[in-house]
Design a protein around this motif. Structure first.
Motif, short mmCIF file in Angstrom:
data_model
loop_
_atom_site.label_atom_id
_atom_site.label_comp_id
_atom_site.label_asym_id
_atom_site.label_seq_id
_atom_site.Cartn_x
_atom_site.Cartn_y
_atom_site.Cartn_z
N ALA A 320 0.78 -0.79 0.05
CA ALA A 320 0.09 -0.01 -0.12
C ALA A 320 0.69 1.22 -0.20
O ALA A 320 1.88 1.56 0.70
CB ALA A 320 -0.88 0.14 1.43
N LYS A 321 0.11 2.24 -0.72
CA LYS A 321 0.89 4.09 -0.62
C LYS A 321 -0.28 4.88 -0.03
O LYS A 321 -1.72 4.34 -0.34
CB LYS A 321 0.81 4.32 -2.01
N SER A 322 0.25 6.02 0.67
CA SER A 322 -0.15 6.87 1.01
C SER A 322 0.01 8.23 0.80
O SER A 322 1.55 7.90 0.24
CB SER A 322 -0.66 6.12 2.50
N ILE A 323 -0.81 8.86 0.46
CA ILE A 323 -0.75 10.54 0.50
C ILE A 323 -0.75 10.85 2.70
O ILE A 323 -1.95 11.29 2.78
CB ILE A 323 -1.63 11.23 -0.35
N GLU A 324 -0.09 11.22 3.06
CA GLU A 324 -0.39 12.18 4.12
C GLU A 324 -0.61 13.42 4.17
O GLU A 324 0.08 13.92 2.93
CB GLU A 324 1.44 11.23 4.69
N TRP A 325 -0.64 13.65 5.50
CA TRP A 325 -1.21 15.38 5.20
C TRP A 325 -0.34 16.18 5.04
O TRP A 325 -0.60 17.43 4.77
CB TRP A 325 -1.87 15.72 7.17
N TYR A 326 1.05 15.85 5.57
CA TYR A 326 2.35 16.52 5.49
C TYR A 326 2.23 16.90 4.04
O TYR A 326 3.52 17.63 3.47
CB TYR A 326 3.39 16.59 6.28
N GLU A 327 2.42 15.96 2.30
CA GLU A 327 2.49 15.93 1.49
C GLU A 327 1.88 17.48 0.68
O GLU A 327 0.69 17.04 1.01
CB GLU A 327 2.58 14.73 0.51
N LYS A 328 2.30 17.38 -0.24
CA LYS A 328 1.57 18.66 -1.34
C LYS A 328 -0.10 17.57 -1.43
O LYS A 328 -1.15 19.48 -1.11
CB LYS A 328 2.10 19.16 -1.51
N PRO A 329 -0.03 17.26 -2.41
CA PRO A 329 -1.68 16.36 -2.52
C PRO A 329 -2.52 15.95 -1.09
O PRO A 329 -3.42 16.69 -1.48
CB PRO A 329 -1.13 15.32 -3.28
N GLY A 330 -2.03 16.15 -0.66
CA GLY A 330 -2.71 16.22 1.13
C GLY A 330 -2.95 17.37 1.98
O GLY A 330 -3.29 17.43 2.87
N GLU A 331 -2.69 18.24 1.28
CA GLU A 331 -3.45 19.74 1.82
C GLU A 331 -4.58 20.06 1.48
O GLU A 331 -5.10 20.21 0.20
CB GLU A 331 -2.46 20.96 1.45
N LEU A 332 -5.62 19.76 2.52
CA LEU A 332 -7.24 20.33 2.62
C LEU A 332 -7.04 21.44 2.62
O LEU A 332 -7.12 22.02 3.48
CB LEU A 332 -7.35 18.67 3.34
N SER A 333 -8.72 21.96 2.22
CA SER A 333 -9.07 23.12 2.70
C SER A 333 -9.80 23.39 3.64
O SER A 333 -10.42 24.75 4.10
CB SER A 333 -9.14 23.75 1.42
N LYS A 334 -10.58 22.32 3.81
CA LYS A 334 -11.60 22.32 4.52
C LYS A 334 -11.90 21.36 5.74
O LYS A 334 -12.98 21.21 5.72
CB LYS A 334 -13.38 22.64 3.60
N VAL A 335 -10.70 21.42 6.49
CA VAL A 335 -10.45 20.40 7.47
C VAL A 335 -11.75 20.83 8.44
O VAL A 335 -11.46 22.12 8.84
CB VAL A 335 -9.64 20.14 8.31
#
Length: 470
Positions: A320-335
Motif C-alpha cells: 500500500a501507498k498513502s498521501i500524508e497530511w504533510y505532503e503537497k497533494p494532502g493539503e485540504l482546504s476544509k478540514v
C-alpha cells in the motif's frame, strides 16, 4: 504506540468454521432453540444469500441483448416496508448496549438499530435494559421512545451503567436472560481480552446462551486479541452477527447469484471509497490513536465487500501507498476540526491505495480518499470474472448494479426499490435465533475479524512505505 504497530508478522489464520452451504437443509427450528441454531450462524465464508428467485433472473437473461441495458427494477420482497406485519407471539427480550447514534439514529446517516428491531418484532419487542455509562443520555433516549408509538417496547426498560450492573439485577430479581444483546458501543470497548476491552468475553461469562449482534469493526486492539475473542465465541457456540450491512444489499446478492449460477471464478476486485470529509466533524475520526484511521474505521465496509467476493486474503501480499497530511497533494482546504490539536504522528492520511492477492490467486485493490467536500460520498466496487464485469455504484444512497455479460457489449442496469440492508441483517439475525423463514447471517465474528486483519495490514503497509516529512 498501538500494539499492532509493533510488528507486521501476522499469526496463522484460525481454522475454518462451519459453512452454511455444507449443512443439510432443515425444517424450521423450534422457537428459541439455541443449540440447534448455533451451527447455522457460524461460518467462515458466507454462501449465496438467495434473495432473488431464479425465474426473475431467467426473464432478464431471456431479454434480447439489444435492450438488456435498459434499467431493470425489482422489488425487495423482505425489505422493511414491504415485509409482512410482525406476527403475534411471545415477547422477544433485547438488551441494548450503547445509547448513541448507531443504536438510536441521527441526522448523519441511515443507521438506527432500534428502528429495525421495532419494525421486525412489532409489539413482541421488549427492550429490557439499556446500558450506557452516560445514564442521562440513556434516559433522554428512552423519554423519546416512550412518547412514540413504540412505547410498549420501552415502557419497562431499565438503565444500567455496566453489563455487570445489569447481570447483578437479573440475579437479584430472578429474571430470565435476554433473547438477544445488541452491541453498539464504541469499538474500543470490545473485541479484546484485557479489562475494559473484553465486552464479548464478559457477555459469554454472564449470558452464555444469548445471541449477540455486534457493530463493526470488531475492535481497536490487536489482531491476536480479536482472534482470541473469535475462538471463544466459536467454542461457546453463540449466534453472532456483525454489522457489515452492505453484504445484505439486493445488488450485492444479485452479484453473488450471477457468480453462483454461472459457476464463475472471480479474477479481481477493485473498491473505491471517497468520503465527504467536510461533513466529518468528529475529532476522533481524524485521530489514528482513537478511531485507528479511515481505512480501519470507515473503509472497512469496502474491504469487507472485497473479501465477500474474493475470499480470504494472503495477508503477506498486501502492499500500500498513502498521501500524508504533510505532503503537497494532502493539503485540504476544509478540514472541519482543529487538526493542530492532534499530534502529527496521529493525523490521518489523505489517500490510501492498496493491492493484494487472494489465497485463490485473484487480485484485490482498494483506494480510500479523504478528498470530497459537501455531503455525498462516492463509492464503487468492481468484480471481474471470465466474460463478466460487475459494478456496484453508490451502495449507501442509491445502490445500482451494472453487469456486462459474454456476448453483449452493453451493460445491464439493476436497481432495487425498498431495499434496506440494515433491516435485512436484523431480520435475518432474529430469524436465525427463532428458526424463522430467512435464517442467514452473512458476517460472522470470524469473518469480520479477517476483515479487521486486512484493514490493519493496509494501514501498516502504507505507513511502512510513506515518505518522511520534509
Amino acid at each position: 504506540m498501538h500494539p499492532n504497530l509493533r510488528t507486521i508478522v501476522v499469526q496463522p489464520p484460525l481454522p475454518p468454521m462451519f459453512r452454511l452451504s455444507s449443512l443439510p437443509r432443515r425444517a424450521p427450528l423450534p422457537f428459541r432453540s439455541f443449540h440447534a441454531t448455533a451451527s447455522r450462524a457460524l461460518h467462515s465464508t458466507p454462501p449465496l444469500f438467495p434473495r432473488v428467485p431464479k425465474p426473475r433472473l431467467s426473464r432478464i437473461l431471456a431479454t434480447p441483448t439489444s435492450s438488456r441495458y435498459i434499467a431493470t427494477t425489482a422489488m425487495a420482497p423482505t425489505a422493511m416496508f414491504s415485509a409482512p406485519p410482525p406476527e403475534p407471539g411471545a415477547d422477544f427480550n433485547v438488551v441494548m448496549i450503547g445509547a448513541g447514534n448507531i443504536m438510536f439514529g441521527s441526522d448523519e446517516g441511515p443507521w438506527n438499530h432500534s428502528f429495525r428491531f421495532e419494525h421486525k418484532l412489532g409489539p413482541r419487542l421488549k427492550v429490557v435494559a439499556l446500558i450506557d455509562p452516560s445514564t442521562a443520555r440513556a434516559e433522554t433516549v428512552l423519554e423519546g421512545k416512550r412518547a412514540s408509538f413504540v412505547e410498549s417496547a420501552y415502557r419497562d426498560t431499565k438503565v444500567f451503567k455496566t453489563i455487570e450492573d445489569y447481570h447483578a439485577f437479573l440475579k437479584s430479581s430472578k429474571a430470565g436472560d435476554p433473547d438477544a444483546i445488541v452491541v453498539g458501543c464504541p469499538p474500543a470497548y470490545r473485541g479484546g481480552t484485557t479489562k475494559g476491552t473484553d465486552l464479548e468475553l464478559t457477555l459469554i461469562k454472564y449470558f452464555p446462551k444469548t445471541a449477540y449482534f455486534v457493530e463493526k469493526p470488531v475492535g481497536t486492539g490487536t489482531i491476536e486479541s480479536a482472534k482470541a475473542v473469535t475462538k471463544a465465541l466459536v467454542d461457546n457456540g453463540n449466534i453472532v452477527s456483525v454489522g457489515y450491512m452492505l453484504r445484505y444489499l439486493r445488488c450485492v446478492q444479485r452479484m453473488k447469484q450471477i457468480i453462483h449460477e454461472n459457476n464463475l471464478t472471480v479474477m479481481a476486485t477493485n473498491a473505491r471509497y471517497s468520503c465527504a470529509y467536510e461533513a466529518i466533524a468528529k475529532p476522533a475520526w481524524w485521530n489514528k490513536a482513537i478511531d485507528m484511521g479511515p481505512v480501519i474505521e470507515q473503509g472497512t465496509h469496502f474491504c469487507d465487500l472485497s473479501r465477500y467476493f474474493g475470499g480470504d486474503v494472503d495477508i503477506d501480499s498486501v502492499v500500500a501507498k498513502s498521501i500524508e497530511w504533510y505532503e503537497k497533494p494532502g493539503e485540504l482546504s476544509k478540514v472541519p476540526i482543529d487538526e493542530s490539536k492532534i499530534p502529527e504522528d496521529n493525523r490521518i492520511p489523505r489517500l490510501t491505495s492498496a493491492v493484494w492477492k487472494y489465497e485463490n490467486g485473484a487480485v484485490g485493490s482498494f483506494t480510500h480518499a479523504v478528498a470530497l467536500q459537501g455531503h455525498a460520498y462516492a463509492c464503487e466496487l468492481e468484480v471481474w470474472a471470465d466474460g463478466y464485469h460487475m459494478r456496484l455504484v453508490d451502495p449507501y444512497q442509491a445502490p445500482t448494479l451494472y453487469v456486462r455479460r459474454p456476448g453483449d457489449d452493453h451493460e445491464e442496469r439493476h436497481i432495487y426499490t425498498d431495499d434496506d440492508p440494515f433491516f435485512s441483517e436484523v431480520s435475518s439475525f432474529i430469524d436465525c435465533i427463532e428458526g424463522g423463514p430467512d435464517p442467514h447471517i452473512l458476517s460472522s465474528f470470524e469473518d469480520a475479524t479477517k476483515t479487521y486483519e486486512l484493514t490493519w495490514a493496509i494501514r501498516l503497509a502504507s505507513e511502512a512505505s510513506r515518505a518522511p516529512p520534509s
